[in-house]
Motif scaffolding. Structure first.
Motif, PDB file in Angstrom:
ATOM      1  N   UNK A  88      47.698  37.980  57.889  1.00 46.42           N
ATOM      2  CA  UNK A  88      48.072  38.682  59.264  1.00 46.42           C
ATOM      3  C   UNK A  88      48.947  39.766  58.052  1.00 46.42           C
ATOM      4  N   UNK A  89      47.915  40.207  58.789  1.00 47.66           N
ATOM      5  CA  UNK A  89      48.162  42.198  57.918  1.00 47.66           C
ATOM      6  C   UNK A  89      48.981  43.176  58.579  1.00 47.66           C
ATOM      7  N   UNK A  90      49.772  44.575  57.967  1.00 52.34           N
ATOM      8  CA  UNK A  90      49.650  45.191  58.313  1.00 52.34           C
ATOM      9  C   UNK A  90      49.967  46.409  57.255  1.00 52.34           C
ATOM     10  N   UNK A  96      55.309  48.789  59.516  1.00 54.79           N
ATOM     11  CA  UNK A  96      55.135  47.491  58.399  1.00 54.79           C
ATOM     12  C   UNK A  96      55.764  47.120  57.334  1.00 54.79           C
ATOM     13  N   UNK A  97      56.769  47.937  56.898  1.00 55.77           N
ATOM     14  CA  UNK A  97      57.963  46.668  56.016  1.00 55.77           C
ATOM     15  C   UNK A  97      58.494  46.988  56.882  1.00 55.77           C
ATOM     16  N   UNK A  98      59.111  47.316  57.657  1.00 56.10           N
ATOM     17  CA  UNK A  98      59.923  46.430  58.689  1.00 56.10           C
ATOM     18  C   UNK A  98      59.917  45.481  59.262  1.00 56.10           C
ATOM     19  N   UNK A 112      52.880  38.207  50.417  1.00 56.80           N
ATOM     20  CA  UNK A 112      52.856  39.316  49.694  1.00 56.80           C
ATOM     21  C   UNK A 112      53.211  41.186  50.518  1.00 56.80           C
ATOM     22  N   UNK A 113      53.721  41.259  49.991  1.00 58.16           N
ATOM     23  CA  UNK A 113      54.281  43.099  50.327  1.00 58.16           C
ATOM     24  C   UNK A 113      53.239  44.033  49.330  1.00 58.16           C
TER      25      UNK A 113
END
Ligand SMILES: Cc1cc2nc3c(=O)[nH]c(=O)nc-3n(C[C@H](O)[C@H](O)[C@H](O)COP(=O)(O)OP(=O)(O)OC[C@H]3O[C@@H](n4cnc5c(N)ncnc54)[C@H](O)[C@@H]3O)c2cc1C
Length: 320
Positions: A88-90, A96-98, A112-113
């Motif tokens: 699941x990605x953004x 996105x970070x929040x 994984x960011x």
């Protein structure tokens, strides 16, 4: 069977360009984990925006009308729609970070960011920078679902592939106590004729060498002639020269424009972490030892208060 779910982001009813980078990541990740990818778009106007997402080759586009973004409401909604996906990605935007760490928590998933690359090493390996970009970690997420944010600057915006993915309703949100505790009261919009930092093809950034907020006008003139955005170092932001949404770097925005002009900034590690992926870097600094020259393609050792106005005068002759 689609294995990757991309969370697309809306701004004023339109899909943000940054989300197209997450689609490129999804195509690459799907080639490794197998299957294809789907898209999920949430927010006011999601259903109207969904057809614009249907041209990128997704298995389907899930659209869910929802209130303005608040993490407490969106995280359970994304988690509900994410059932059955491997990834699941953004894009690693402010939203996105929040959002995504909370989604990971809901899914009890590893995360994984700021991913900059994918690799196939007997499964999906996510490459992400550590220590202000000095080390690239190769991460394998061991939980059944991996939650990922990707750097917009490192994945090209996906091109349309033609065709039209079917659009379906997203699953509705489970009632969440946390979501009931927060609501958006309103927005105070920053009105600027300049492009967004993360979308700009040209960025002119200033540092402490500018000495005052007023002097940033010199930078703005140059940026406007080049139809670019204005950026800044944290030192310039901390000194109150410019607002913090202009900060480029490890704790600011990560950018990779075609042209980055660094003016009166030293090139500290934390600043370089946010811009060294730029295609062409030009540095103007009076100190020939300034570290910015180690990453610059073109360097000018000069006093910015003479060099930049001279550059502006010359540019005006060629840019009508
Ligand atoms: C955890 C952490 C996170 C951080 N995150 C960020 C971040 O996201 N972004 C960021 O930018 N910083 C960040 N920093 C701060 C960073 O370490 C530096 O302090 C900062 O980038 C320095 O900003 P500067 O280059 O504007 O200032 P300085 O380092 O003071 O450099 C000013 C430069 O201007 C030049 N100069 C002065 N006058 C002139 C003139 N007349 N003409 C030409 N050149 C001139 C000088 O030679 C000098 O090189 C972070 C620091 C920490 C500890």
């Amino acid at each position: 069977m689609p294995n990757v779910l991309v969370i697309a982001e809306l701004f004023e009813g339109k899909v943000r360009k940054g989300s197209l980078s997450a689609i490129t990541f999804a195509r690459e990740a799907a080639a490794i984990v197998g299957g294809g990818f789907d898209l999920l778009v949430l927010g006011p106007g999601a259903k109207a925006a969904a057809p614009s997402l249907a041209k990128y080759g997704a298995g389907k586009v899930l659209a869910g009308e929802a209130g303005e973004y608040v993490a407490e409401a969106y995280a359970p909604l994304v988690a509900k729609n994410a059932a059955g996906y491997a990834v699941v990605c953004a894009t690693a935007t402010a939203m996105g970070k929040d959002l995504m760490p909370r989604v990971a928590e809901h899914l009890k998933a590893g995360m994984a960011s700021d991913v900059v690359k994918v690799a196939n090493q007997g499964g999906l390996v996510l490459v992400r920078p550590m220590y202000a970009g000095n080390v690239l970690a190769h991460v394998k997420v061991k939980t059944p679902v991996a939650v990922v944010t990707v750097r917009q600057a490192e994945f090209e915006a996906a091109a349309e592939t033609g065709g039209a993915s079917p659009v379906a309703d997203a699953a509705a949100s489970p009632a969440e106590a946390a979501a009931a505790r927060v609501a958006v009261a309103g927005f105070e919009k920053v009105v600027s004729a300049r492009p967004e930092l993360t979308d700009a093809r040209v960025i002119v950034s200033g540092g402490r060498g500018l000495k005052s907020g007023d002097n940033f006008k010199i930078i703005e003139q140059l940026a406007d002639l080049l139809h670019g955005a204005v950026g800044a170092t944290r030192a310039a932001v901390d000194a109150g020269f410019v607002p913090n949404d202009l900060q480029v770097g490890q704790t600011g925005k990560i950018v990779a424009p075609q042209l980055y002009i660094a003016v009166g900034l030293s090139g500290a590690l934390q600043h370089l972490a946010g811009m060294k992926g730029s295609k062409v870097i030009v540095a103007i600094n009076k100190d020939p030892e300034a570290p910015i020259f180690t990453v610059a393609d073109y360097g000018l050792v000069a006093d910015l208060f003479q060099a930049v106005p001279a550059l502006v005068t010359e540019l005006k002759k060629v840019v009508a």
